[in-house]
Design a protein around this motif. Structure first.
Motif, mmCIF file in Angstrom:
data_model
loop_
_atom_site.group_PDB
_atom_site.id
_atom_site.type_symbol
_atom_site.label_atom_id
_atom_site.label_comp_id
_atom_site.label_asym_id
_atom_site.label_seq_id
_atom_site.Cartn_x
_atom_site.Cartn_y
_atom_site.Cartn_z
ATOM 1 N N TYR A 4 45.978 83.141 -25.793
ATOM 2 C CA TYR A 4 44.673 83.621 -26.283
ATOM 3 C C TYR A 4 43.907 82.488 -26.961
ATOM 4 N N ILE A 5 44.600 81.713 -27.799
ATOM 5 C CA ILE A 5 43.955 80.602 -28.513
ATOM 6 C C ILE A 5 43.484 79.530 -27.538
ATOM 7 N N LEU A 6 44.315 79.205 -26.544
ATOM 8 C CA LEU A 6 43.946 78.162 -25.581
ATOM 9 C C LEU A 6 42.723 78.565 -24.768
ATOM 10 N N LYS A 7 42.644 79.830 -24.386
ATOM 11 C CA LYS A 7 41.481 80.300 -23.633
ATOM 12 C C LYS A 7 40.213 80.205 -24.474
ATOM 13 N N ARG A 8 40.322 80.585 -25.740
ATOM 14 C CA ARG A 8 39.155 80.514 -26.616
ATOM 15 C C ARG A 8 38.773 79.054 -26.881
ATOM 16 N N PHE A 9 39.755 78.179 -26.989
ATOM 17 C CA PHE A 9 39.461 76.763 -27.216
ATOM 18 C C PHE A 9 38.785 76.141 -26.001
ATOM 19 N N LEU A 10 39.222 76.512 -24.810
ATOM 20 C CA LEU A 10 38.579 76.018 -23.589
ATOM 21 C C LEU A 10 37.138 76.500 -23.528
ATOM 22 N N SER A 11 36.915 77.737 -23.885
ATOM 23 C CA SER A 11 35.547 78.261 -23.918
ATOM 24 C C SER A 11 34.694 77.501 -24.920
ATOM 25 N N LEU A 12 35.275 77.155 -26.066
ATOM 26 C CA LEU A 12 34.555 76.369 -27.079
ATOM 27 C C LEU A 12 34.153 75.009 -26.529
ATOM 28 N N ALA A 13 35.097 74.322 -25.858
ATOM 29 C CA ALA A 13 34.813 72.984 -25.323
ATOM 30 C C ALA A 13 33.705 73.029 -24.268
ATOM 31 N N ILE A 14 33.775 74.005 -23.367
ATOM 32 C CA ILE A 14 32.752 74.121 -22.328
ATOM 33 C C ILE A 14 31.389 74.417 -22.951
ATOM 34 N N SER A 15 31.374 75.282 -23.946
ATOM 35 C CA SER A 15 30.111 75.624 -24.609
ATOM 36 C C SER A 15 29.498 74.389 -25.277
ATOM 37 N N LEU A 16 30.317 73.557 -25.885
ATOM 38 C CA LEU A 16 29.804 72.350 -26.535
ATOM 39 C C LEU A 16 29.216 71.372 -25.522
ATOM 40 N N ILE A 17 29.883 71.213 -24.387
ATOM 41 C CA ILE A 17 29.384 70.288 -23.363
ATOM 42 C C ILE A 17 28.031 70.775 -22.824
ATOM 43 N N VAL A 18 27.953 72.050 -22.507
ATOM 44 C CA VAL A 18 26.696 72.608 -21.986
ATOM 45 C C VAL A 18 25.597 72.502 -23.047
ATOM 46 N N ALA A 19 25.938 72.808 -24.296
ATOM 47 C CA ALA A 19 24.952 72.749 -25.370
ATOM 48 C C ALA A 19 24.423 71.335 -25.561
ATOM 49 N N SER A 20 25.302 70.334 -25.495
ATOM 50 C CA SER A 20 24.854 68.949 -25.658
ATOM 51 C C SER A 20 23.886 68.547 -24.556
ATOM 52 N N MET A 21 24.151 68.988 -23.319
ATOM 53 C CA MET A 21 23.238 68.682 -22.210
ATOM 54 C C MET A 21 21.875 69.327 -22.421
ATOM 55 N N VAL A 22 21.883 70.591 -22.828
ATOM 56 C CA VAL A 22 20.624 71.313 -23.026
ATOM 57 C C VAL A 22 19.821 70.690 -24.158
ATOM 58 N N ILE A 23 20.478 70.386 -25.267
ATOM 59 C CA ILE A 23 19.785 69.803 -26.422
ATOM 60 C C ILE A 23 19.182 68.458 -26.057
ATOM 61 N N PHE A 24 19.949 67.617 -25.383
ATOM 62 C CA PHE A 24 19.441 66.291 -25.005
ATOM 63 C C PHE A 24 18.261 66.424 -24.049
ATOM 64 N N ALA A 25 18.374 67.330 -23.074
ATOM 65 C CA ALA A 25 17.297 67.494 -22.097
ATOM 66 C C ALA A 25 16.025 68.013 -22.757
ATOM 67 N N VAL A 26 16.151 68.984 -23.656
ATOM 68 C CA VAL A 26 14.978 69.553 -24.310
ATOM 69 C C VAL A 26 14.287 68.528 -25.199
ATOM 70 N N ILE A 27 15.078 67.752 -25.941
ATOM 71 C CA ILE A 27 14.497 66.732 -26.818
ATOM 72 C C ILE A 27 13.823 65.628 -25.998
ATOM 73 N N GLU A 28 14.432 65.282 -24.864
ATOM 74 C CA GLU A 28 13.900 64.190 -24.059
ATOM 75 C C GLU A 28 12.564 64.540 -23.406
ATOM 76 N N ILE A 29 12.357 65.813 -23.065
ATOM 77 C CA ILE A 29 11.099 66.169 -22.397
ATOM 78 C C ILE A 29 9.979 66.416 -23.399
#
Length: 315
Positions: A4-29
């Protein structure tokens, strides 16, 4: 539990990667060139180009993204365009105001909401329930910035119990710092306490209508014993969700309260950085706040598994 913990941790990591891409793209435009903004309208093109090279703005967007993310992994958030100082130090200084303020406000909100919600649920249909629900309705309706100004007028200007704004710093003493954060924390906490109390009452009432509660009553337990031993724990799942969301809101959304009380927190830092086109600071602070939100949700998921062991076997 480990799965259960590993699944939630994987979800956390994926969410952070996607969030970093979105934040960088929004700031850049976002329109405007930080280098041109810093040098003014009369700056020469070669001077702007030299400053862009110094700030690393002449690199490709992919290079800048990878450099930014790689730096954050090791704690290096880059250098502020406007202040020419490490962003990590700027965030660290402001975080020691915003984080205690959020924790203080959340503590006050929980201390107020739990007894109020439990009392209202236990007195359903009586005057106490009506009074609590009326007070929470008022708390939800009143804007926190208006309530903050009322607090300043009464407790700072009229009674002179607290200062009207500013923060002396933790080096002046713990109690001086807490005193400076008390009015902002109250202004943030009361609307959140109203929401949390209503959720607590609703969740408890749902639990009190379940079959296992009727079984407990049939075995001879009083209404009070049934509420505290059985209903309260099972009612905590939606309450924990709201608490997690409230902490994220209090940490990331206190910019108006920080402006009212002139607190040097993360909210004011973002506001000032946007005004100065200091994009690296905006990116880093927003990413830090997103990380806080995702981390809190991760911890709330783990708390779910502790409160309700049935969730450990679910995906």
């Amino acid at each position: 539990m480990l799965r259960y913990i590993l699944k939630r941790f994987l979800s956390l990591a994926i969410s952070l990667i996607v969030a970093s891409m979105v934040i960088f793209a929004v700031i850049e435009i976002a329109p405007g060139d930080p280098a041109a903004y810093m040098l003014g309208i009369n700056a020469q093109p070669d001077t702007i180009a030299a400053l862009r090279a110094e700030l690393g703005l002449d690199q490709s967007k992919l290079q800048r993204y990878l450099s930014w993310v790689g730096g954050m992994v090791v704690g290096d958030f880059g250098t502020s365009y406007a202040y020419r100082s490490p962003v990590a130090e700027m965030i660290g200084d402001r975080l020691w105001v915003s984080l205690p303020l959020a924790i203080y406000a959340l503590t006050l909100s929980t201390i107020i909401a739990f007894p109020a919600g439990i009392y209202a649920a236990s007195r359903r249909g009586h005057f106490g329930d009506t009074a609590v629900m009326g007070a929470t309705q008022l708390g939800v309706a009143i804007p926190n910035f208006w309530f903050a100004m009322i607090c300043v007028l009464i407790f700072a200007i009229k009674l002179r119990w607290f200062s009207a704004g500013g923060f002396p710093g933790w080096d002046r003493g713990f109690w001086d710092g807490i005193k400076a954060l008390t009015l902002p924390a109250i202004a943030l906490a009361l609307p959140q306490a109203a929401i949390l109390a209503r959720v607590m009452r609703s969740s408890l009432l749902d639990m009190l209508g379940e079959d296992f509660i009727r079984t407990a009553r049939a075995k001879g337990l009083s209404r009070r014993q049934t509420l505290w031993r059985h209903a309260l724990r099972n009612a905590m799942i939606p309450v924990l969700t709201i608490i997690g969301l409230q902490f994220s809101f209090l940490l990331a959304g206190a910019i108006i309260i920080e402006q009212v009380f002139f607190l040097p927190g993360l909210g004011r830092l973002v506001f000032q950085s946007i005004s100065a086109r200091d994009l690296i600071v905006v990116e880093s602070v927003v990413m830090l706040l997103v990380f806080a939100v995702i981390l809190v949700n991760f911890l709330v998921d783990l708390t779910y598994a502790i409160v309700d062991p049935r969730l450990r076997g679910r995906t």
